[in-house]
Design a protein around this motif. Sequence first.
Motif, mmCIF file in Angstrom:
data_model
loop_
_atom_site.group_PDB
_atom_site.id
_atom_site.type_symbol
_atom_site.label_atom_id
_atom_site.label_comp_id
_atom_site.label_asym_id
_atom_site.label_seq_id
_atom_site.Cartn_x
_atom_site.Cartn_y
_atom_site.Cartn_z
ATOM 1 N N ASP A 145 12.303 8.384 -3.958
ATOM 2 C CA ASP A 145 11.778 9.484 -3.147
ATOM 3 C C ASP A 145 10.265 9.592 -3.293
ATOM 4 O O ASP A 145 9.537 9.708 -2.296
ATOM 5 N N VAL A 146 9.771 9.539 -4.523
ATOM 6 C CA VAL A 146 8.330 9.616 -4.759
ATOM 7 C C VAL A 146 7.610 8.428 -4.127
ATOM 8 O O VAL A 146 6.529 8.573 -3.541
ATOM 9 N N SER A 147 8.214 7.246 -4.207
ATOM 10 C CA SER A 147 7.602 6.052 -3.626
ATOM 11 C C SER A 147 7.406 6.204 -2.123
ATOM 12 O O SER A 147 6.329 5.890 -1.585
ATOM 13 N N PHE A 148 8.421 6.709 -1.439
ATOM 14 C CA PHE A 148 8.298 6.863 0.015
ATOM 15 C C PHE A 148 7.375 8.028 0.378
ATOM 16 O O PHE A 148 6.719 7.990 1.431
ATOM 17 N N GLN A 149 7.310 9.062 -0.470
ATOM 18 C CA GLN A 149 6.333 10.121 -0.221
ATOM 19 C C GLN A 149 4.906 9.574 -0.305
ATOM 20 O O GLN A 149 4.055 9.899 0.527
ATOM 21 N N LEU A 150 4.655 8.773 -1.336
ATOM 22 C CA LEU A 150 3.333 8.172 -1.475
ATOM 23 C C LEU A 150 3.040 7.218 -0.325
ATOM 24 O O LEU A 150 1.903 7.164 0.178
ATOM 25 N N HIS A 182 -0.191 8.148 1.994
ATOM 26 C CA HIS A 182 -1.356 7.264 1.872
ATOM 27 C C HIS A 182 -1.164 5.987 2.695
ATOM 28 O O HIS A 182 -1.620 4.917 2.300
ATOM 29 N N PHE A 183 -0.507 6.146 3.834
ATOM 30 C CA PHE A 183 -0.141 5.001 4.667
ATOM 31 C C PHE A 183 -1.366 4.184 5.077
ATOM 32 O O PHE A 183 -1.379 2.955 4.948
ATOM 33 N N MET A 184 -2.409 4.845 5.558
ATOM 34 C CA MET A 184 -3.568 4.122 6.075
ATOM 35 C C MET A 184 -4.292 3.349 4.968
ATOM 36 O O MET A 184 -4.732 2.214 5.180
ATOM 37 N N LEU A 231 3.584 -7.851 11.992
ATOM 38 C CA LEU A 231 3.328 -6.423 11.846
ATOM 39 C C LEU A 231 4.411 -5.761 11.002
ATOM 40 O O LEU A 231 4.116 -4.897 10.158
ATOM 41 N N ILE A 232 5.646 -6.176 11.192
ATOM 42 C CA ILE A 232 6.745 -5.630 10.387
ATOM 43 C C ILE A 232 6.555 -5.986 8.920
ATOM 44 O O ILE A 232 6.759 -5.150 8.019
ATOM 45 N N ASN A 233 6.145 -7.222 8.662
ATOM 46 C CA ASN A 233 5.896 -7.638 7.280
ATOM 47 C C ASN A 233 4.777 -6.825 6.640
ATOM 48 O O ASN A 233 4.856 -6.448 5.465
ATOM 49 N N VAL A 234 3.727 -6.552 7.417
ATOM 50 C CA VAL A 234 2.620 -5.755 6.908
ATOM 51 C C VAL A 234 3.081 -4.333 6.587
ATOM 52 O O VAL A 234 2.695 -3.744 5.561
ATOM 53 N N LEU A 235 3.910 -3.768 7.444
ATOM 54 C CA LEU A 235 4.371 -2.391 7.253
ATOM 55 C C LEU A 235 5.277 -2.241 6.027
ATOM 56 O O LEU A 235 5.249 -1.207 5.351
#
Length: 306
Positions: free
Chosen positions: A16-21, A25-27, A257-261
């Motif tokens: 959960d914390v990993s996906f919140q981060l 901080h996606f960009m 792009l999928i790999n980058v995401l």
Amino acid sequence: MSQEILKPMGIGRMIDVSFQLYRKHFMKLMSIILICYGLIYLLQAMTQGQTLQSLFNMDELRNYSAGDLEPLLVEGGQAWVVFLFGLAFLFLTPVVVASIVFLVHHVMQGKEVPSALQLLRMSFKRYGGLLGSSIVFGLMMLGFIFTIAIATMILSVIVAVLSEAAGGVWVVLVIVGMLFAFYYFTLRFVYFLPVVAFKEESIGVGRSWSLTRGSFWRLFGLFLVMLLIIYLLNLVAGFILGLLPISGVLLALLQMLINVLTAPILYIAYAVSYFDLRVRDGMGLEEMISRIAPDSVPPPPPPINP
């Protein structure tokens, strides 16, 4: 969130914390990945797209017999792009991982997270140690692979000779056991990079071994779940792309792009789990005391009279 990271977490909470981060901080995460891997990803997508276009071009494909497909793939430039990607992965992945570890560390401390370039600059300051320790870790893993392969062959032959009826079953069990041994040592030693990034040790594998003592199954479950999530995301995205009327370079670019995401997801889980190990090792208590009572410094010991 920083208060949560300062407490021991289970597998579900770390995910959960990993996906919140990742979301918050996606960009910055995308910038780190694109700065380090972007050019190689683009070259790979273009060469794959050219190969796909050639394969779907029936007029050109008729000029090749079944045994001549290999030259067609070579013309696509796959070999040298794979080589460049391997070099980039070897020399830049330690920097990427360290940058994401620094990002999570700033979140844990409640500080403003620096920009992607600043995080990368912090990592490059320790580049020599990060690269050197990565090479040591890689050589260790190659040694384990060689040892495990030899042991697997010897045990498989012994088991097959001693038990002809159930020999196949025992051989499979031996191989599974050896693979498990490899993953066990990988997880026990893999936390060397943050140790080196924070200048605790020059190599870090010994510190990683001590940090992960008693935490193997929790880490094994975390990375197993994260890998399954990433696999399902890629599977669904690949299925959707397969339904679209596109091919060639455009299809390869979308796959890139999928790999980058999805690339930063596992790195974030790695960083979060490292700080969970540090909290269990006592770091969280010191951090919380310094926040609750920053002036509560232990009094100096009384002077010793001669």
